[in-house]
Design a protein around this motif. Sequence first.
Motif, short mmCIF file in Angstrom:
data_model
loop_
_atom_site.label_atom_id
_atom_site.label_comp_id
_atom_site.label_asym_id
_atom_site.label_seq_id
_atom_site.Cartn_x
_atom_site.Cartn_y
_atom_site.Cartn_z
N HIS A 80 43.91 40.32 47.80
CA HIS A 80 42.66 39.81 48.36
C HIS A 80 42.75 38.35 48.75
CE1 HIS A 80 40.15 43.39 47.37
NE2 HIS A 80 41.07 43.55 46.44
N GLU A 83 40.91 37.39 52.02
CA GLU A 83 39.46 37.56 51.84
C GLU A 83 38.89 36.39 51.03
OE1 GLU A 83 36.44 39.93 48.92
OE2 GLU A 83 38.47 40.72 49.18
N LEU A 84 39.56 36.06 49.92
CA LEU A 84 39.12 34.94 49.10
C LEU A 84 39.12 33.63 49.89
CD1 LEU A 84 41.04 35.86 45.85
CD2 LEU A 84 38.55 35.62 46.00
N ILE A 87 36.04 33.46 52.17
CA ILE A 87 34.83 33.13 51.41
C ILE A 87 34.82 31.65 51.09
CG2 ILE A 87 33.61 33.51 49.23
CD1 ILE A 87 34.82 36.35 49.21
N LEU A 181 30.24 31.21 45.38
CA LEU A 181 30.61 32.53 45.90
C LEU A 181 32.05 32.88 45.56
CD1 LEU A 181 28.93 32.17 49.39
CD2 LEU A 181 28.22 33.80 47.65
N THR A 182 32.95 31.93 45.72
CA THR A 182 34.36 32.18 45.42
C THR A 182 34.59 32.48 43.94
OG1 THR A 182 35.03 30.75 47.27
CG2 THR A 182 36.70 31.26 45.61
N ASN A 184 32.53 33.78 41.81
CA ASN A 184 32.00 35.11 41.52
C ASN A 184 32.98 36.20 41.94
OD1 ASN A 184 29.52 34.24 40.43
ND2 ASN A 184 28.40 35.84 41.51
N ARG A 185 33.59 36.01 43.10
CA ARG A 185 34.54 37.01 43.58
C ARG A 185 35.79 37.03 42.70
NH1 ARG A 185 35.56 41.69 44.67
NH2 ARG A 185 36.96 42.22 46.39
N GLU A 188 34.88 39.14 39.80
CA GLU A 188 34.83 40.57 40.15
C GLU A 188 36.23 41.18 40.12
OE1 GLU A 188 30.95 40.42 43.19
OE2 GLU A 188 32.99 40.61 43.97
N LEU A 189 37.18 40.46 40.66
CA LEU A 189 38.55 40.97 40.67
C LEU A 189 39.14 41.01 39.26
CD1 LEU A 189 39.87 39.18 43.88
CD2 LEU A 189 39.36 41.61 43.63
#
Length: 497
Positions: A80, A83-84, A87, A181-182, A184-185, A188-189
Motif C-alpha cells: 500500500h 496509496e499511503l 493520502i 488521515l495517514t 489512521n490508515r 488499519e493496515l
Amino acid sequence: MTKVLPQLINGEWSESRSREWIDVTDPATQHVLARAPKATPEEIEAAIASAKNAFLSWREVPISERARLMLRYQHLLKEHHDELAEILARETGKTLADAKGDVWRGIEVVEHAANVASLMMGETMENVAREIDTASWMQPLGVCVGITPFNFPAMIPLWMFPLAIACGNTFILKPSEQDPLTPNRLAELFIEAGAPAGVLQVLHGAREQVDALLTHPDIRAISFVGSVPVGQHVYRTGTAHLKRVQAFAGAKNHMVIMPDAHKDQVLSNLIGASCGAAGQRCMAISTAVFVGDSRAWIDELASQMAELRPGHWQDPQAAYGPLISPQAKQRVLHLIAAGKAEGAECLVDGSHCTVAGYPDGNWLGPTLFRGVTPTMSLYREEIFGPVLICLEVETLEQAIALVNNNPYGNGTSLFTRSGGAARQFQHAVEVGQVGINVPIPVPLPFFSFTGWKGSFYGDLHAYGKQAVRFYSETKTVTSRWFDDAPVSGPNMTIQLK
C-alpha cells in the motif's frame, strides 16, 4: 459530505461522541478533508484500560510471533506504499516523491522491528561467585504513548509503535491533529496484519488530550516529536508523573562548506536540504556556513534557488509543496520581515509567492539571506520554512565554534574533500548527528536518531537499540542451586560466596 475520522479503541473503529472537532484541511486549497474528534475523557480512559488489559496477554506472546506480525505488517505497508503516499501528500501538501520517501523511511523501521528477537537478548555469565550464575532479561514496560508531529505523519508513528509493540508493550498513538488521515490508515493496515485487539489504540485531539495521557498513572512511557515549547512541556509533565520520556524538539542545523568542496554538489545538496518539504523538517539545513573563499558561491546559490517553484502534489514539476497551515506561513513571513528589519540582505524573497490555480494555498517561495549574524531572529529561532540563511567565517575552527555555541544539536554537516578537516569536524562538533558530504544525516534504523542539547529531552533515543532499551525493563536474576553439603553457618555480609 465531510469524512468523520474514527478512533481505534479496543480493536474497534468507532465514531467519537465528542462535541469538539478539528477540521483537517488541504494546505494547497484550504478545503476540509475530514473532521477529527477531540477524544472525550471517557474515550481516553477506555483506550488506556483496553491497552492495559491487552498487555497482560500480549507480553506473553512469544517474541518470534511478535516478529512475524512485523513481517506481515511491513509486507502490507509495501503493498500500500503508493496509496499511503497519496493520502499523505493530500493532507500535508508534500510532493508525491517526498511523500513516498516519508512512507519508506517508516517501513525501514518496521523491517528493523522484525529483528526484535536479537535486539532483546539479555546477557548471562556463570560462576560470578562459586556456583552462582547471573542472567539479565529484557522485559516490556506496559502501556506506552506516542505523540507525533504533522511533518512526518507516516515515518514518525512508524518510529514508535512497531518497535514498542514488538518489544511486548501495548501502545496508544495520538497523531497530529493537522494530518491524522495517514496515521489512521497505518493503524488499519496494522490490524489487517493480525494485531490483536487492544495492542494498538488511536486517539485524536489536541493539548487537552495530550495532557490527559501525560498524567495518567497507567501510562509507563511517552515518545514525543514536535516543537520546543511542547517538547519541554511533555518532558517536564511526563517525568513529574514518573514516566519515561523521550522528547525530540527543535533544531538549527548548519551545513559548513569548505573552499575545497565540490561546488556543484554543495549547491545541489544545500538547496534540497533547505527547501525540500518546504523546509518543514527537523533535520532541514536552515543555516549555511561558508568558510573562506567558498563565500564566492553564494551568488550562484541565489540564482539556483530563485529557479525553484513550489506547487501542488500532483504537479511533477513542483520542487516542494505549501506550508502546513496559514498560521505556519504567517510565522515564517514574520521571521523574514524581521530579518530584513535587522539588516540581513535578502537575496531571494519568496514572501509573495503564488501558484496558478491554487490562490488559497499556504505558498512560500524559496528565500535566501546573506549577512546574517548570530544575534538576529533568523538565526536564533527555528524557521521551519523554505528559508536559508548564510553566515561567513574564515576558518573551520570558527565554523565549529559557531555550531557549538548554538543551543540546538540535532544535525549538522560538513562538505569538504579533506579527510583531515572531516576528522576534526566530526570529533569536535557538539551535535548528535553529523554528515560528511551528506546534508541530512538521518540514521538508518539499525542506528538511533541521536539529537543533542536543546533538540532532545530525555536519555534513550528513537529507534535502533536505544529505542528497544527505552521500551523495555532489564531484570537481573542471580541463582544458586544447593546440594546436600553441610551448611557452614550464616553469611553475614553482602558478598556472594
